[in-house]
Each structure stands twice: as C-alpha cells, then as structure tokens.
Design a protein around this motif. Structure first.
Motif, PDB file in Angstrom:
ATOM      1  N   ASN A 134     -14.448 -35.392  21.449  1.00  0.00           N
ATOM      2  CA  ASN A 134     -15.625 -35.016  20.668  1.00  0.00           C
ATOM      3  C   ASN A 134     -15.973 -35.999  19.556  1.00  0.00           C
ATOM      4  N   VAL A 135     -15.074 -36.877  19.180  1.00  0.00           N
ATOM      5  CA  VAL A 135     -15.327 -37.753  18.040  1.00  0.00           C
ATOM      6  C   VAL A 135     -16.426 -38.778  18.338  1.00  0.00           C
ATOM      7  N   GLY A 136     -16.542 -39.227  19.571  1.00  0.00           N
ATOM      8  CA  GLY A 136     -17.565 -40.212  19.916  1.00  0.00           C
ATOM      9  C   GLY A 136     -18.970 -39.677  19.735  1.00  0.00           C
ATOM     10  N   MET A 137     -19.195 -38.450  20.219  1.00  0.00           N
ATOM     11  CA  MET A 137     -20.508 -37.831  20.068  1.00  0.00           C
ATOM     12  C   MET A 137     -20.832 -37.608  18.584  1.00  0.00           C
ATOM     13  N   SER A 138     -19.851 -37.198  17.819  1.00  0.00           N
ATOM     14  CA  SER A 138     -20.078 -36.949  16.395  1.00  0.00           C
ATOM     15  C   SER A 138     -20.449 -38.231  15.659  1.00  0.00           C
ATOM     16  N   ILE A 139     -19.785 -39.317  15.977  1.00  0.00           N
ATOM     17  CA  ILE A 139     -20.088 -40.596  15.330  1.00  0.00           C
ATOM     18  C   ILE A 139     -21.510 -41.037  15.652  1.00  0.00           C
ATOM     19  N   ILE A 140     -21.911 -40.905  16.910  1.00  0.00           N
ATOM     20  CA  ILE A 140     -23.270 -41.288  17.297  1.00  0.00           C
ATOM     21  C   ILE A 140     -24.298 -40.444  16.561  1.00  0.00           C
ATOM     22  N   LEU A 141     -24.048 -39.136  16.439  1.00  0.00           N
ATOM     23  CA  LEU A 141     -24.986 -38.262  15.732  1.00  0.00           C
ATOM     24  C   LEU A 141     -25.076 -38.616  14.253  1.00  0.00           C
TER      25      LEU A 141
ATOM     26  N   VAL B  85     -27.744 -35.331   5.345  1.00  0.00           N
ATOM     27  CA  VAL B  85     -27.033 -35.314   6.620  1.00  0.00           C
ATOM     28  C   VAL B  85     -26.421 -33.926   6.895  1.00  0.00           C
ATOM     29  N   GLU B  86     -26.602 -32.969   5.986  1.00  0.00           N
ATOM     30  CA  GLU B  86     -26.030 -31.642   6.172  1.00  0.00           C
ATOM     31  C   GLU B  86     -26.480 -30.944   7.457  1.00  0.00           C
ATOM     32  N   PRO B  87     -27.737 -31.038   7.879  1.00  0.00           N
ATOM     33  CA  PRO B  87     -28.104 -30.405   9.160  1.00  0.00           C
ATOM     34  C   PRO B  87     -27.335 -30.990  10.345  1.00  0.00           C
ATOM     35  N   THR B  88     -27.082 -32.274  10.320  1.00  0.00           N
ATOM     36  CA  THR B  88     -26.293 -32.900  11.376  1.00  0.00           C
ATOM     37  C   THR B  88     -24.846 -32.412  11.311  1.00  0.00           C
ATOM     38  N   THR B  89     -24.313 -32.245  10.111  1.00  0.00           N
ATOM     39  CA  THR B  89     -22.958 -31.737   9.956  1.00  0.00           C
ATOM     40  C   THR B  89     -22.851 -30.327  10.534  1.00  0.00           C
ATOM     41  N   LEU B  90     -23.820 -29.481  10.255  1.00  0.00           N
ATOM     42  CA  LEU B  90     -23.817 -28.133  10.807  1.00  0.00           C
ATOM     43  C   LEU B  90     -23.888 -28.170  12.327  1.00  0.00           C
ATOM     44  N   PHE B  91     -24.734 -29.024  12.885  1.00  0.00           N
ATOM     45  CA  PHE B  91     -24.850 -29.157  14.330  1.00  0.00           C
ATOM     46  C   PHE B  91     -23.530 -29.615  14.949  1.00  0.00           C
ATOM     47  N   VAL B  92     -22.888 -30.604  14.341  1.00  0.00           N
ATOM     48  CA  VAL B  92     -21.619 -31.122  14.865  1.00  0.00           C
ATOM     49  C   VAL B  92     -20.544 -30.040  14.818  1.00  0.00           C
ATOM     50  N   ILE B  93     -20.492 -29.269  13.745  1.00  0.00           N
ATOM     51  CA  ILE B  93     -19.500 -28.200  13.639  1.00  0.00           C
ATOM     52  C   ILE B  93     -19.722 -27.134  14.710  1.00  0.00           C
ATOM     53  N   VAL B  94     -20.977 -26.741  14.914  1.00  0.00           N
ATOM     54  CA  VAL B  94     -21.275 -25.716  15.916  1.00  0.00           C
ATOM     55  C   VAL B  94     -20.950 -26.211  17.317  1.00  0.00           C
TER      56      VAL B  94
END
Length: 92
Positions: free
Chosen positions: A29-36, A71-80
C-alpha cells in the motif's frame, strides 16, 4: 542462509506471522500512498506558499500551517483506502 551460519527463520510461524503480514501489507500500500501525496502536493498553488514567504513565514510554518492542512483530504482518503485493504486481506 545455512551457509553463513544463520539458522533459517520460519516467517509464517506463530512468532513472526503478524509482523510478516504487516510488512507485506505495508509494502503493497505504500506505493499508492506516495503517488497520492505527490499528486496532492503538486496541486497546491505556488502563489499560496509565495504569499506566506512574503508575509514572513519560514519553511517549517509553511509546511505545518499550509501544506499539511491542504493535504488533509488526501490523508483521509489514504487512511480509508488502506483500512479497507487491511480488512479485505484478513477477510478472505
């Protein structure tokens, strides 16, 4: 590994199973999170950071008071998404 004198490790044994699964799921999952996160930070307008520099903000204040809140909306998306992936990996 036996040639080097190190005994083999049973990665799927009862002692290392949780750590092994955590490491595998994190690496997937780390690769997708970095790209986002990169995409989210590239979406921040340079005018906002330039205005903060003109107002006298240093780089630390720009990061914690401008970039992190934007970047908080992206953080919420990555967590979900990562939570859903975690539950799916243990559900099947």
């Amino acid at each position: 590994m036996r040639r080097a004198g190190i005994p083999p490790i049973n990665w799927l044994g009862s002692t290392y199973a949780l750590g092994t699964l955590t490491l595998i799921l994190f690496s997937i999952n780390v690769g997708m999170s970095i790209i986002l996160y990169i995409a989210a930070m590239q979406g921040i307008s340079h005018e906002i950071t330039e205005a903060a520099l003109i107002d006298g903000a240093n780089k630390r204040n720009i990061f914690f008071r401008i970039i992190v809140p934007l970047v908080e909306p992206t953080t919420l998306f990555v967590i979900v998404i990562n939570t859903i992936n975690l539950f799916q990996s243990f559900g099947s």
